[in-house]
Design an enzyme around this catalytic site. Structure first.
Site, PDB file in Angstrom:
ATOM      1  N   TYR A  15       0.817  -1.218   0.000  1.00  0.00           N
ATOM      2  CA  TYR A  15       0.000   0.000   0.000  1.00  0.00           C
ATOM      3  C   TYR A  15       0.848   1.264   0.000  1.00  0.00           C
ATOM      4  O   TYR A  15       0.558   2.224   0.702  1.00  0.00           O
ATOM      5  CB  TYR A  15      -0.936   0.003   1.223  1.00  0.00           C
ATOM      6  CG  TYR A  15      -2.194  -0.770   0.954  1.00  0.00           C
ATOM      7  CD1 TYR A  15      -3.167  -0.242   0.109  1.00  0.00           C
ATOM      8  CD2 TYR A  15      -2.392  -2.028   1.501  1.00  0.00           C
ATOM      9  CE1 TYR A  15      -4.314  -0.958  -0.175  1.00  0.00           C
ATOM     10  CE2 TYR A  15      -3.541  -2.751   1.219  1.00  0.00           C
ATOM     11  CZ  TYR A  15      -4.500  -2.206   0.382  1.00  0.00           C
ATOM     12  OH  TYR A  15      -5.624  -2.906   0.094  1.00  0.00           O
ATOM     13  N   TYR A 145     -14.742  -4.313   2.972  1.00  0.00           N
ATOM     14  CA  TYR A 145     -13.385  -4.785   2.702  1.00  0.00           C
ATOM     15  C   TYR A 145     -13.226  -6.166   3.318  1.00  0.00           C
ATOM     16  O   TYR A 145     -13.555  -6.367   4.489  1.00  0.00           O
ATOM     17  CB  TYR A 145     -12.345  -3.832   3.300  1.00  0.00           C
ATOM     18  CG  TYR A 145     -10.934  -4.324   3.082  1.00  0.00           C
ATOM     19  CD1 TYR A 145     -10.302  -4.163   1.849  1.00  0.00           C
ATOM     20  CD2 TYR A 145     -10.238  -4.984   4.094  1.00  0.00           C
ATOM     21  CE1 TYR A 145      -9.015  -4.638   1.638  1.00  0.00           C
ATOM     22  CE2 TYR A 145      -8.944  -5.463   3.890  1.00  0.00           C
ATOM     23  CZ  TYR A 145      -8.338  -5.287   2.658  1.00  0.00           C
ATOM     24  OH  TYR A 145      -7.075  -5.765   2.440  1.00  0.00           O
ATOM     25  N   ASP A 251     -17.297 -11.405   8.865  1.00  0.00           N
ATOM     26  CA  ASP A 251     -15.856 -11.188   8.766  1.00  0.00           C
ATOM     27  C   ASP A 251     -15.432 -10.374   9.999  1.00  0.00           C
ATOM     28  O   ASP A 251     -15.550  -9.159  10.018  1.00  0.00           O
ATOM     29  CB  ASP A 251     -15.550 -10.440   7.464  1.00  0.00           C
ATOM     30  CG  ASP A 251     -14.067 -10.151   7.295  1.00  0.00           C
ATOM     31  OD1 ASP A 251     -13.306 -10.394   8.249  1.00  0.00           O
ATOM     32  OD2 ASP A 251     -13.684  -9.674   6.206  1.00  0.00           O
ATOM     33  N   LYS A 280      -6.023 -11.187  12.179  1.00  0.00           N
ATOM     34  CA  LYS A 280      -5.459  -9.999  12.852  1.00  0.00           C
ATOM     35  C   LYS A 280      -5.155 -10.187  14.350  1.00  0.00           C
ATOM     36  O   LYS A 280      -4.075 -10.590  14.686  1.00  0.00           O
ATOM     37  CB  LYS A 280      -6.348  -8.787  12.606  1.00  0.00           C
ATOM     38  CG  LYS A 280      -6.284  -8.340  11.142  1.00  0.00           C
ATOM     39  CD  LYS A 280      -6.703  -6.897  10.926  1.00  0.00           C
ATOM     40  CE  LYS A 280      -6.344  -6.440   9.528  1.00  0.00           C
ATOM     41  NZ  LYS A 280      -7.479  -6.227   8.643  1.00  0.00           N
TER      42      LYS A 280
HETATM   43  C1  LIG Z   1      -7.573  -6.789   7.221  1.00  0.00           C
HETATM   44  C2  LIG Z   1      -8.842  -7.419   6.887  1.00  0.00           C
HETATM   45  C3  LIG Z   1      -8.892  -8.577   6.096  1.00  0.00           C
HETATM   46  C4  LIG Z   1      -7.666  -9.159   5.434  1.00  0.00           C
HETATM   47  O1  LIG Z   1      -6.741  -9.636   6.356  1.00  0.00           O
HETATM   48  P1  LIG Z   1      -5.213  -9.841   5.883  1.00  0.00           P
HETATM   49  O2  LIG Z   1      -4.584 -10.578   7.022  1.00  0.00           O
HETATM   50  O3  LIG Z   1      -4.642  -8.473   5.676  1.00  0.00           O
HETATM   51  O4  LIG Z   1      -5.237 -10.651   4.636  1.00  0.00           O
HETATM   52  C5  LIG Z   1     -10.118  -9.162   5.875  1.00  0.00           C
HETATM   53  N1  LIG Z   1     -11.238  -8.653   6.399  1.00  0.00           N
HETATM   54  C6  LIG Z   1     -11.236  -7.545   7.166  1.00  0.00           C
HETATM   55  C7  LIG Z   1     -12.514  -7.058   7.755  1.00  0.00           C
HETATM   56  C8  LIG Z   1     -10.037  -6.886   7.423  1.00  0.00           C
HETATM   57  O5  LIG Z   1     -10.043  -5.751   8.155  1.00  0.00           O
END
Ligand SMILES: *Cc1c(COP(=O)(O)O)cnc(C)c1O
Length: 448
Positions: A15, A145, A251, A280
């Site tokens: 990025y 996202y 998610d 994360k």
């Molecule tokens: C960061 C993020 C992802 C992707 O995770 P990565 O480990 O960066 O591939 C997917 N969904 C959400 C909601 C995110 O914030």
């Protein structure tokens, strides 16, 4: 040659327009402690965005370090097909224990995007395995996202970052997001009747036989600008998913592990998803790990004699890496030992009150917050240097790591943040905004 020259000679950062590094080179971080980083010149920076939303209990936490070291002494990695290991067993048990009650099985992967891809493939194949192959499309929200792999990108809202890849995306349905500050239905808080969920309802009524699942980020569209939406919307989506028998895929990659004040954001709404994506914060931010949790109903749709072709043929080399699992277990222990959720329940009202203190500022268009996340949407200053870079640079001068999403400046604080640290961070944010304001006024003057 110094370290930064060597970095820029071979590294290509994510990025990042690498040409920007000519004026704003990366900072060489040498160590970290609690919520602070220290660079090679001894400057300190508050990790105000939890290192891209993954750090939970602070850096250099002795308990997580110990857990990783102990695991390293016995087993660093083993393939996860035909073999297993105690950290993965303990972690799967622990995740099922804390997750919404219908989620009973854990499929590990190694980051957030793969946790999402796994969920999509499981959902898709579930309908194949249960004799409803037409249910093959997904619904997602505008402004969403879900990661940077092609599948996950296919379900994102269209934005300047992913636009160029659009020809690669698979076909799916997109519905308006409950973007309250910029309501797609032009409603206000007072006269909102969740009208933004009507296009979703209409789509499901008409096309439900073609839909595998609906995916969304619960309560917070994080990368979409820290947009926080009402729990009623999440409940409504869950209700519609049940009515039309499509999978509800949440998610929780950004929201999981305490960020919103509860372990998982769905808990605010009491919603029971069919699939849940985690990553994360799962390891406290120490090592990469992803997990996709599913219901027994989904799991048993794949459980049959091999000849029935129902096996889930998907996996990643580092699936359930033992070091990452050990870090995740230690992080979950810390939640209990340090009573992290209880502690932040004291801090959150203080934090939110401080966020309100930004509301009257002339540069500020909107203020929003949930849990340990707070965001300021700034008025757009068109025609000037990119806001992101400017805020980032001014933040660094104040020892803050600010990486705005467009014109949204946000704090995504580690759960271990202390009240004094919070005070200091907010104070410094005010100084950053003051400087932006002065600079803006000067620019306007010179233009006149
Ligand atoms: C960061 C993020 C992802 C992707 O995770 P990565 O480990 O960066 O591939 C997917 N969904 C959400 C909601 C995110 O914030």
């Amino acid at each position: 040659m110094d370290w930064i020259e060597r970095d820029l000679r071979y590294n290509w950062h994510p990025y990042t327009q690498m040409k920007d590094c000519e004026n704003l080179p990366p900072i060489l971080i040498e160590r970290a402690e609690g919520i602070k980083f220290y660079d090679s010149e001894g400057n300190a920076y508050y990790d105000t965005i939890s290192s891209w939303w993954c750090n939970v209990h602070g850096h250099n936490h002795p308990k997580i370090i110990q857990a990783i070291n102990d695991q390293l002494d016995s087993l660093e990695h083993v393939l996860f097909a035909g073999f297993t290991h105690k950290p993965a067993i303990l972690l799967a048990e622990a995740l099922v224990d804390i997750a919404p009650s219908r989620l009973r099985k854990v499929f590990f992967s190694d980051n957030g995007s793969t946790a999402v891809e796994t969920a999509l493939k499981i959902s898709f194949q579930y309908w194949q395995n249960t004799g409803r192959p037409r249910r093959s499309k997904f619904i997602s929200l505008e402004n969403a996202y879900h990661g940077d792999t092609v599948g996950a990108m296919s379900l994102a809202g269209r934005n300047p970052f992913n636009k160029i890849f659009a020809p690669l995306f698979f076909d799916s349905f997109r519905v308006p997001s409950p973007n309250c500050p910029h309501c797609p239905m032009k409603k206000t808080k007072e006269n909102c009747r969740l009208e933004c969920s009507e296009p979703l309802e209409k789509l499901l009524r008409k096309k439900n036989k073609e839909i595998a699942g609906i995916i969304l980020e619960p309560l917070l569209q994080a990368a979409g600008g820290m947009v926080i939406y009402p729990i009623e919307y999440l409940r409504k989506v869950a209700e519609l998913a049940t009515t039309y028998q499509v999978h509800l895929i949440v998610d929780e990659v950004a929201t999981g592990f305490g960020r919103t004040g509860k372990m998982f954001a769905v808990e605010h709404a009491g919603v029971e998803p069919d699939l849940m994506c985690l990553s994360k914060g799962i390891t406290g931010g120490y090592l990469p790990l992803g997990a996709t949790l599913v219901t027994n109903e989904i799991y048993y749709a794949f459980y049959d004699d091999y000849t029935q072709n129902k096996t889930f043929f998907h996996g990643h080399t580092y699936t359930a890496n033992p070091l990452a699992c050990a870090a995740a277990l230690a992080s979950l222990d810390i939640f209990e030992e340090e009573r992290a959720l209880e502690r932040i329940s004291q801090l959150i009202p203080i934090f939110h009150k401080k966020m309100e203190g930004f509301r009257h500022l002339p540069l500020v268009e909107d203020v929003r917050y949930i849990g340990m996340i707070g965001a300021l949407e700034l008025k757009s200053l068109s025609g000037e240097e990119r806001m992101e870079l400017k805020v980032h640079r001014e933040g660094l001068k104040e020892g803050l790591i600010l990486r705005p999403l467009g014109n949204v400046v946000y704090l995504f604080l580690p759960l271990c943040t202390k009240e004094e640290e919070l005070e200091e961070i907010v104070h410094r944010c005010h100084r950053v905004l003051d400087r932006l304001k002065i600079e803006t006024e000067q620019n306007l003057l010179t233009r006149e």
